[in-house]
Write an enzyme that holds these catalytic residues in place. Structure first.
Site, PDB file in Angstrom:
ATOM      1  N   CYS A  73       0.834  -1.206   0.000  1.00 14.29           N
ATOM      2  CA  CYS A  73       0.000   0.000   0.000  1.00 14.29           C
ATOM      3  C   CYS A  73       0.866   1.253   0.000  1.00 14.29           C
ATOM      4  O   CYS A  73       1.267   1.736   1.060  1.00 14.29           O
ATOM      5  CB  CYS A  73      -0.931  -0.030   1.217  1.00 14.29           C
ATOM      6  SG  CYS A  73      -1.967   1.440   1.332  1.00 14.29           S
ATOM      7  N   CYS A  88      -0.343   4.284   1.972  1.00 17.64           N
ATOM      8  CA  CYS A  88      -0.160   4.160   3.428  1.00 17.64           C
ATOM      9  C   CYS A  88       1.311   4.333   3.811  1.00 17.64           C
ATOM     10  O   CYS A  88       1.620   4.924   4.841  1.00 17.64           O
ATOM     11  CB  CYS A  88      -0.582   2.771   3.943  1.00 17.64           C
ATOM     12  SG  CYS A  88      -2.040   2.075   3.188  1.00 17.64           S
ATOM     13  N   ASP A  89       2.232   3.797   3.011  1.00 19.04           N
ATOM     14  CA  ASP A  89       3.610   3.646   3.488  1.00 19.04           C
ATOM     15  C   ASP A  89       4.672   4.423   2.716  1.00 19.04           C
ATOM     16  O   ASP A  89       5.834   4.419   3.117  1.00 19.04           O
ATOM     17  CB  ASP A  89       3.984   2.150   3.465  1.00 19.04           C
ATOM     18  CG  ASP A  89       3.136   1.346   4.444  1.00 19.04           C
ATOM     19  OD1 ASP A  89       2.708   1.929   5.457  1.00 19.04           O
ATOM     20  OD2 ASP A  89       2.890   0.155   4.197  1.00 19.04           O
TER      21      ASP A  89
END
Ligand code: NAP
Length: 330
Positions: free
Chosen positions: A142, A145-146
């Site tokens: 992701c 997200c990261d």
């Protein structure tokens, strides 16, 4: 066998399932939620979640899911930490089985007027020997997200579809270099996404390349790659080599968790639950499926947004629709 007929059973315990649990509990429907043996969904595999609204400092994925769970329980959602093994949507009330389906097996059957399917989707992983150990330590699926954790770092994205292009483009906002590694010479991605990635100066491509393993003790330090053509030519490992990287983003697709619903509710060719209109409202507002009384929420039907916050929204919508439908039945 429990003779009680429930108003609503929720299957799944990610953001969609717990949000449906919260809303149906607050509607006094006394929901029963089967969370599965590993509750919490995909966020249990992540570390910092920085894009869930309401947590300006960010929050750990498992901690966020614990909050979801506690909030649903606080209003009376009953949770059973078991895997649902089968469903029968042809019977009324519907039947939900845990353990071996009756009558042969030793399982339990629960009866319910309505069901909310919120079993989510699972990332397809590469199946490398060090992969599972390094998820959250440099391996991710992701980028939104990261990506932030890879500021000025070198990362690899594996895959040749739209997700791989999208992940790579997101990563360029932080990483110093992004290499898309794809197992074939042609891409599955749409032309527009591929063009965008090809025009980005930070993105490099490595095609006909297979990732053999990922290296690193506490965090990702590199990957071992091999030219695919040396497999076909049955050559030994001449082409195998290691490259140093800080991150590996796996973007080789997801699969919805719908095995138990096959033959019970309409699924598309990839196994996602199809939302079908019931009644007179426009389809886009409905969380209804091909079976009246069975609702759906989250990544198990949504392959476009795939975000915790959208899944939670779908869970809320499915709960409100189930509530309205149950009222109409009564
Ligand atoms: P996808 O289109 O199925 O692509 C998966 C890619 O991963 C393929 O290139 C495939 O290689 C590769 N792959 C699969 N298994 C592999 C393995 N074991 N090792 C190495 N490579 C492997 O999946 P997706 O990219 O997640 O897209 C899913 C759907 O969502 C698509 O319909 C897509 O258009 C849509 N989507 C749209 C957007 C957007 O429009 N912004 C963004 C993301 C996704 P092969 O090509 O060799 O099979």
């Amino acid at each position: 066998m429990s003779e009680e007929i429930r108003n609503v059973i929720i299957i799944g315990s990610g953001p969609a399932g717990f949000s449906a649990g919260l809303y149906t509990a607050r509607a006094n429907l006394k929901p029963l939620l089967f969370s599965g043996s590993k509750w919490g969904g995909q966020l249990m595999l992540t570390t910092d979640v920085e894009n869930y609204p309401g947590f300006p400092e960010g929050i750990q994925g498992p901690e966020l899911m614990k909050k979801f769970r506690d909030q649903a329980v606080r209003f009376g959602c009953e949770i059973i930490d078991e895997e649902v093994s089968a469903v029968d949507f042809k019977k009324k009330p519907f039947e939900v089985f845990v353990g071996s389906p009756l009558p042969q097996g030793s399982g339990e059957v629960y009866k319910t007027k309505s069901v909310i399917i919120a079993t989510g989707a699972e990332t397809n992983w590469l199946g490398l020997s060090n992969e599972q150990r390094l998820i959250g330590r440099g391996i991710s699926s992701c980028a939104p997200c990261d990506a932030f954790f890879f500021k000025d770092k070198k990362v690899i994205v594996v895959g040749g579809g739209d997700s791989a292009m999208e992940e790579a483009l997101t990563l360029t906002k932080f990483a110093s270099e992004v290499t898309i590694i794809h197992r074939r010479g042609e891409f599955r991605a749409s032309k527009i996404m591929l063009d965008r990635a090809q025009k980005n100066p930070k993105i490099k491509f490595m095609v006909n390349t297979i990732i053999m393993d990922v290296m690193g003790n506490d965090k990702v330090e590199g990957v071992r790659i091999k030219d695919k053509r040396s497999f076909s030519a049955n050559k030994s490992d001449e082409s195998e080599r290691e490259i140093a990287v800080d991150g590996l983003f796996v973007a080789i697709g997801h699969h919805p968790v719908t095995d138990i619903f096959k033959g019970q509710v309409e699924l598309d060719e990839k196994g996602y639950v199809i939302r079908k209109p019931q009644g007179s409202e426009p389809t886009s507002l409905q969380m209804t499926t091909s079976v009246e009384g069975v609702f759906v929420a989250g990544d198990v039907h949504d392959l476009h947004f795939k975000q915790a916050v959208t899944a939670a929204g779908y869970g809320c919508a499915a709960a409100l629709e189930a509530e309205r439908w149950l009222e109409a039945q009564d």
